[in-house]
Design a protein around this motif. Structure first.
Motif, PDB file in Angstrom:
ATOM      1  N   VAL A 239     -14.681  -8.956  17.381  1.00 54.61           N
ATOM      2  CA  VAL A 239     -13.918  -7.870  16.775  1.00 54.61           C
ATOM      3  C   VAL A 239     -12.856  -8.477  15.860  1.00 54.61           C
ATOM      4  O   VAL A 239     -12.048  -9.293  16.282  1.00 54.61           O
ATOM      5  CB  VAL A 239     -13.247  -6.996  17.851  1.00 54.61           C
ATOM      6  CG1 VAL A 239     -12.405  -5.918  17.192  1.00 54.61           C
ATOM      7  CG2 VAL A 239     -14.300  -6.371  18.750  1.00 54.61           C
ATOM      8  N   LYS A 240     -12.876  -8.106  14.588  1.00 51.47           N
ATOM      9  CA  LYS A 240     -11.903  -8.596  13.624  1.00 51.47           C
ATOM     10  C   LYS A 240     -10.934  -7.480  13.261  1.00 51.47           C
ATOM     11  O   LYS A 240     -11.342  -6.337  13.087  1.00 51.47           O
ATOM     12  CB  LYS A 240     -12.608  -9.105  12.361  1.00 51.47           C
ATOM     13  CG  LYS A 240     -13.476 -10.330  12.591  1.00 51.47           C
ATOM     14  CD  LYS A 240     -14.080 -10.822  11.292  1.00 51.47           C
ATOM     15  CE  LYS A 240     -14.909 -12.068  11.514  1.00 51.47           C
ATOM     16  NZ  LYS A 240     -15.517 -12.571  10.256  1.00 51.47           N
ATOM     17  N   ALA A 241      -9.688  -7.850  13.162  1.00 48.86           N
ATOM     18  CA  ALA A 241      -8.663  -6.861  12.812  1.00 48.86           C
ATOM     19  C   ALA A 241      -8.823  -6.450  11.358  1.00 48.86           C
ATOM     20  O   ALA A 241      -9.222  -7.252  10.516  1.00 48.86           O
ATOM     21  CB  ALA A 241      -7.277  -7.442  13.050  1.00 48.86           C
ATOM     22  N   PRO A 242      -8.548  -5.201  11.040  1.00 48.95           N
ATOM     23  CA  PRO A 242      -8.616  -4.768   9.633  1.00 48.95           C
ATOM     24  C   PRO A 242      -7.554  -5.473   8.802  1.00 48.95           C
ATOM     25  O   PRO A 242      -6.493  -5.843   9.302  1.00 48.95           O
ATOM     26  CB  PRO A 242      -8.366  -3.261   9.719  1.00 48.95           C
ATOM     27  CG  PRO A 242      -7.648  -3.058  11.013  1.00 48.95           C
ATOM     28  CD  PRO A 242      -8.169  -4.105  11.942  1.00 48.95           C
ATOM     29  N   ALA A 243      -7.857  -5.667   7.518  1.00 48.45           N
ATOM     30  CA  ALA A 243      -6.911  -6.317   6.617  1.00 48.45           C
ATOM     31  C   ALA A 243      -5.792  -5.352   6.263  1.00 48.45           C
ATOM     32  O   ALA A 243      -5.941  -4.128   6.368  1.00 48.45           O
ATOM     33  CB  ALA A 243      -7.630  -6.794   5.362  1.00 48.45           C
TER      34      ALA A 243
ATOM     35  N   ALA B 111     -18.499  -1.762   8.506  1.00 48.53           N
ATOM     36  CA  ALA B 111     -17.312  -0.998   8.095  1.00 48.53           C
ATOM     37  C   ALA B 111     -16.091  -1.903   8.006  1.00 48.53           C
ATOM     38  O   ALA B 111     -15.269  -1.774   7.090  1.00 48.53           O
ATOM     39  CB  ALA B 111     -17.068   0.145   9.067  1.00 48.53           C
ATOM     40  N   VAL B 112     -15.978  -2.848   8.956  1.00 49.48           N
ATOM     41  CA  VAL B 112     -14.837  -3.757   8.947  1.00 49.48           C
ATOM     42  C   VAL B 112     -14.904  -4.691   7.746  1.00 49.48           C
ATOM     43  O   VAL B 112     -13.901  -4.919   7.055  1.00 49.48           O
ATOM     44  CB  VAL B 112     -14.777  -4.572  10.257  1.00 49.48           C
ATOM     45  CG1 VAL B 112     -13.700  -5.644  10.175  1.00 49.48           C
ATOM     46  CG2 VAL B 112     -14.501  -3.656  11.436  1.00 49.48           C
ATOM     47  N   LEU B 113     -16.089  -5.243   7.465  1.00 49.05           N
ATOM     48  CA  LEU B 113     -16.235  -6.136   6.323  1.00 49.05           C
ATOM     49  C   LEU B 113     -15.946  -5.395   5.019  1.00 49.05           C
ATOM     50  O   LEU B 113     -15.298  -5.936   4.115  1.00 49.05           O
ATOM     51  CB  LEU B 113     -17.639  -6.734   6.298  1.00 49.05           C
ATOM     52  CG  LEU B 113     -17.947  -7.675   5.121  1.00 49.05           C
ATOM     53  CD1 LEU B 113     -16.966  -8.828   5.070  1.00 49.05           C
ATOM     54  CD2 LEU B 113     -19.386  -8.185   5.203  1.00 49.05           C
ATOM     55  N   GLN B 114     -16.412  -4.174   4.907  1.00 47.77           N
ATOM     56  CA  GLN B 114     -16.154  -3.392   3.700  1.00 47.77           C
ATOM     57  C   GLN B 114     -14.655  -3.179   3.503  1.00 47.77           C
ATOM     58  O   GLN B 114     -14.126  -3.342   2.400  1.00 47.77           O
ATOM     59  CB  GLN B 114     -16.864  -2.043   3.771  1.00 47.77           C
ATOM     60  CG  GLN B 114     -16.588  -1.146   2.567  1.00 47.77           C
ATOM     61  CD  GLN B 114     -17.385   0.139   2.602  1.00 47.77           C
ATOM     62  OE1 GLN B 114     -18.359   0.256   3.330  1.00 47.77           O
ATOM     63  NE2 GLN B 114     -16.969   1.126   1.809  1.00 47.77           N
ATOM     64  N   GLN B 115     -13.958  -2.844   4.590  1.00 49.31           N
ATOM     65  CA  GLN B 115     -12.518  -2.618   4.490  1.00 49.31           C
ATOM     66  C   GLN B 115     -11.796  -3.895   4.080  1.00 49.31           C
ATOM     67  O   GLN B 115     -10.877  -3.872   3.249  1.00 49.31           O
ATOM     68  CB  GLN B 115     -11.990  -2.099   5.839  1.00 49.31           C
ATOM     69  CG  GLN B 115     -10.548  -1.624   5.819  1.00 49.31           C
ATOM     70  CD  GLN B 115      -9.541  -2.710   6.189  1.00 49.31           C
ATOM     71  OE1 GLN B 115      -9.917  -3.785   6.651  1.00 49.31           O
ATOM     72  NE2 GLN B 115      -8.257  -2.426   5.983  1.00 49.31           N
ATOM     73  N   ARG B 116     -12.214  -5.025   4.633  1.00 53.60           N
ATOM     74  CA  ARG B 116     -11.549  -6.294   4.313  1.00 53.60           C
ATOM     75  C   ARG B 116     -11.790  -6.697   2.863  1.00 53.60           C
ATOM     76  O   ARG B 116     -10.899  -7.228   2.196  1.00 53.60           O
ATOM     77  CB  ARG B 116     -12.048  -7.385   5.263  1.00 53.60           C
ATOM     78  CG  ARG B 116     -11.622  -7.160   6.719  1.00 53.60           C
ATOM     79  CD  ARG B 116     -12.276  -8.164   7.642  1.00 53.60           C
ATOM     80  NE  ARG B 116     -11.730  -9.484   7.458  1.00 53.60           N
ATOM     81  CZ  ARG B 116     -10.668  -9.963   8.110  1.00 53.60           C
ATOM     82  NH1 ARG B 116     -10.042  -9.206   8.994  1.00 53.60           N
ATOM     83  NH2 ARG B 116     -10.229 -11.187   7.897  1.00 53.60           N
ATOM     84  N   LEU B 117     -12.992  -6.448   2.354  1.00 52.07           N
ATOM     85  CA  LEU B 117     -13.287  -6.773   0.961  1.00 52.07           C
ATOM     86  C   LEU B 117     -12.483  -5.887   0.008  1.00 52.07           C
ATOM     87  O   LEU B 117     -11.952  -6.362  -0.999  1.00 52.07           O
ATOM     88  CB  LEU B 117     -14.782  -6.619   0.695  1.00 52.07           C
ATOM     89  CG  LEU B 117     -15.690  -7.677   1.332  1.00 52.07           C
ATOM     90  CD1 LEU B 117     -17.155  -7.282   1.156  1.00 52.07           C
ATOM     91  CD2 LEU B 117     -15.440  -9.052   0.732  1.00 52.07           C
ATOM     92  N   GLU B 118     -12.405  -4.609   0.318  1.00 50.45           N
ATOM     93  CA  GLU B 118     -11.654  -3.686  -0.535  1.00 50.45           C
ATOM     94  C   GLU B 118     -10.171  -4.046  -0.561  1.00 50.45           C
ATOM     95  O   GLU B 118      -9.538  -4.037  -1.629  1.00 50.45           O
ATOM     96  CB  GLU B 118     -11.860  -2.248  -0.060  1.00 50.45           C
ATOM     97  CG  GLU B 118     -13.271  -1.728  -0.296  1.00 50.45           C
ATOM     98  CD  GLU B 118     -13.502  -0.363   0.320  1.00 50.45           C
ATOM     99  OE1 GLU B 118     -14.488   0.303  -0.048  1.00 50.45           O
ATOM    100  OE2 GLU B 118     -12.696   0.042   1.194  1.00 50.45           O
ATOM    101  N   VAL B 119      -9.614  -4.359   0.590  1.00 52.58           N
ATOM    102  CA  VAL B 119      -8.190  -4.706   0.652  1.00 52.58           C
ATOM    103  C   VAL B 119      -7.935  -6.038  -0.051  1.00 52.58           C
ATOM    104  O   VAL B 119      -6.910  -6.210  -0.721  1.00 52.58           O
ATOM    105  CB  VAL B 119      -7.712  -4.752   2.118  1.00 52.58           C
ATOM    106  CG1 VAL B 119      -6.310  -5.336   2.211  1.00 52.58           C
ATOM    107  CG2 VAL B 119      -7.732  -3.359   2.722  1.00 52.58           C
ATOM    108  N   ALA B 120      -8.866  -6.988   0.077  1.00 50.34           N
ATOM    109  CA  ALA B 120      -8.699  -8.274  -0.599  1.00 50.34           C
ATOM    110  C   ALA B 120      -8.654  -8.084  -2.117  1.00 50.34           C
ATOM    111  O   ALA B 120      -7.836  -8.704  -2.816  1.00 50.34           O
ATOM    112  CB  ALA B 120      -9.826  -9.226  -0.219  1.00 50.34           C
ATOM    113  N   ALA B 121      -9.542  -7.226  -2.637  1.00 52.58           N
ATOM    114  CA  ALA B 121      -9.538  -6.944  -4.079  1.00 52.58           C
ATOM    115  C   ALA B 121      -8.241  -6.250  -4.487  1.00 52.58           C
ATOM    116  O   ALA B 121      -7.660  -6.560  -5.537  1.00 52.58           O
ATOM    117  CB  ALA B 121     -10.749  -6.097  -4.432  1.00 52.58           C
ATOM    118  N   LEU B 122      -7.774  -5.310  -3.672  1.00 55.81           N
ATOM    119  CA  LEU B 122      -6.531  -4.600  -3.985  1.00 55.81           C
ATOM    120  C   LEU B 122      -5.337  -5.549  -3.955  1.00 55.81           C
ATOM    121  O   LEU B 122      -4.462  -5.491  -4.828  1.00 55.81           O
ATOM    122  CB  LEU B 122      -6.326  -3.452  -2.997  1.00 55.81           C
ATOM    123  CG  LEU B 122      -5.077  -2.590  -3.218  1.00 55.81           C
ATOM    124  CD1 LEU B 122      -5.095  -1.944  -4.597  1.00 55.81           C
ATOM    125  CD2 LEU B 122      -4.952  -1.524  -2.129  1.00 55.81           C
TER     126      LEU B 122
END
Length: 354
Positions: free
Chosen positions: A72-76, A192-203
């Motif tokens: 389990v990875k924490a959201p970015a 879902a977690v990977l998608q959230q982390r990628l989106e936040v990294a880009a932001l």
């Protein structure tokens, strides 16, 4: 004797090659993972209440690969270090808000400029652009991989992002949201977690660009107003130094002249080595009286030669590191006291120092 030496050598080589099998680490052996027995209480006492909401399923895995499926990875987190930026607590989308800061004429235009600069910096091209959004082409995330004697880049994944800019009617607040529109990878499935982390990294990459652009804007505004930026900080090597938002070229042009007014004699300027060599002499009080009035100001420095290393910082701006005649950096306390005297002198000359 040769037989014994030869066999001893073979044993030594075998132990070196198979060292990992000789010196084992069984700290993660399954026998070290056990479920604690339930709390035992005397028969005349009641068992304490245990909330089932906190019950955890006990599991054992036979390999790291198997356990990785349950990792389990924490959201970015969206970073709000840029001036005037903020987020809505509990927002499930990768979104950040900006208030119109001092010096920004048109907030929406400033945001779009930061997006364009980010794409240029990261070598990203756009696929589709509208009034309030822009979609990128494929952008790769690569990781260095050692291959025998050299290193090659391995593409971990490719993504397409959509940057959406929304401005309030009063034009003083705007938001930027990032959505992942496409994903491809040979190694990872999109969760879902990977998608959230990628989106936040880009932001967050955009927020960094916005912050850089705004700092550059304030430098230019401060120059026009005659405001000087000078404070304590660190150079890229971690040494205590003066830190300014001015460019290194401006420091070489202006700082030596100021040093001469505070008791230094400029011996040499080696701009190719980023060095200013200067000798400090405690000024005669009569000289100070004629320049500054009755209040005699002296720097808390010993007379002698000093070296000032001027270098542009990796975080933007310029650092000025002070070295003594032996090439040793000055103590942070001495440097801080020197800065306070210099700041007082600059303010007496009518300069606004931040």
């Amino acid at each position: 004797m040769q037989y014994l030496i030869r066999n001893s050598l073979v044993v030594a080589i075998s132990m070196a090659i198979t060292a990992c099998s000789v010196f084992t680490n069984d700290s993660h052996h399954k026998r070290n993972y056990r479920v604690n027995d339930e709390l035992k209480v005397p028969s005349h006492l009641s068992q304490p209440y245990q909330d089932p909401a906190y019950d955890l399923t006990v599991a054992q895995y036979t390999s790291a690969e198997e356990s990785a499926d349950y990792l389990v990875k924490a959201p970015a987190q969206v970073l709000t270090f840029a001036q005037g930026s903020w987020i809505n607590e509990g927002d499930k989308e990768a979104r950040i808000f900006f208030d119109k800061n001092e010096g920004i004429q048109d907030l929406e235009s400033f945001i779009w400029q930061a997006i364009d600069d980010l794409f240029i910096e990261r070598q990203v091209t756009s696929e589709n652009k509208s009034d309030n959004f822009i979609t990128t082409n494929w952008h790769s995330i690569e990781k260095p991989v050692d291959v025998w004697w050299w290193e090659e880049e391995r593409e971990l994944s490719r993504q397409k992002f959509k940057f959406i800019v929304e401005t309030e009617e009063h034009k003083r607040t705007a938001s930027v949201k990032v959505e992942l529109t496409d994903f491809a990878s040979k190694y990872d499935d999109l969760t879902a977690v990977l998608q959230q982390r990628l989106e936040v990294a880009a932001l967050n990459a955009f927020v960094e660009q916005f912050d850089f652009n705004y700092r550059q804007l304030m430098v230019e505004l401060n120059k026009a107003r005659g405001i000087v930026s000078l404070q304590m900080g660190f150079d890229d090597k971690g040494n205590a130094a003066f830190v300014t938002e001015q460019k290194a070229r401006a420091i070489f042009e202006r700082f030596p002249g100021f040093l001469e007014r505070v008791g230094f004699t400029i011996d040499e300027i080696e701009q190719s080595r980023n060095l200013i060599f200067a000798t400090y002499e405690s000024p005669d009080e009569s000289v100070w009286d004629s320049i500054w009035g009755d209040d005699v100001r002296k720097l808390p420095l010993e007379p002698g030669q000093y070296q000032l290393m001027v270098a542009e910082s990796s975080t933007g701006g310029t650092s000025i590191t002070w070295l003594d005649s032996e090439g040793e950096t000055l103590e942070p306390g001495t440097l801080s006291d020197t800065l306070q005297v210099i700041l007082a002198m600059l303010k007496e000359r009518g300069l606004d120092v931040q």
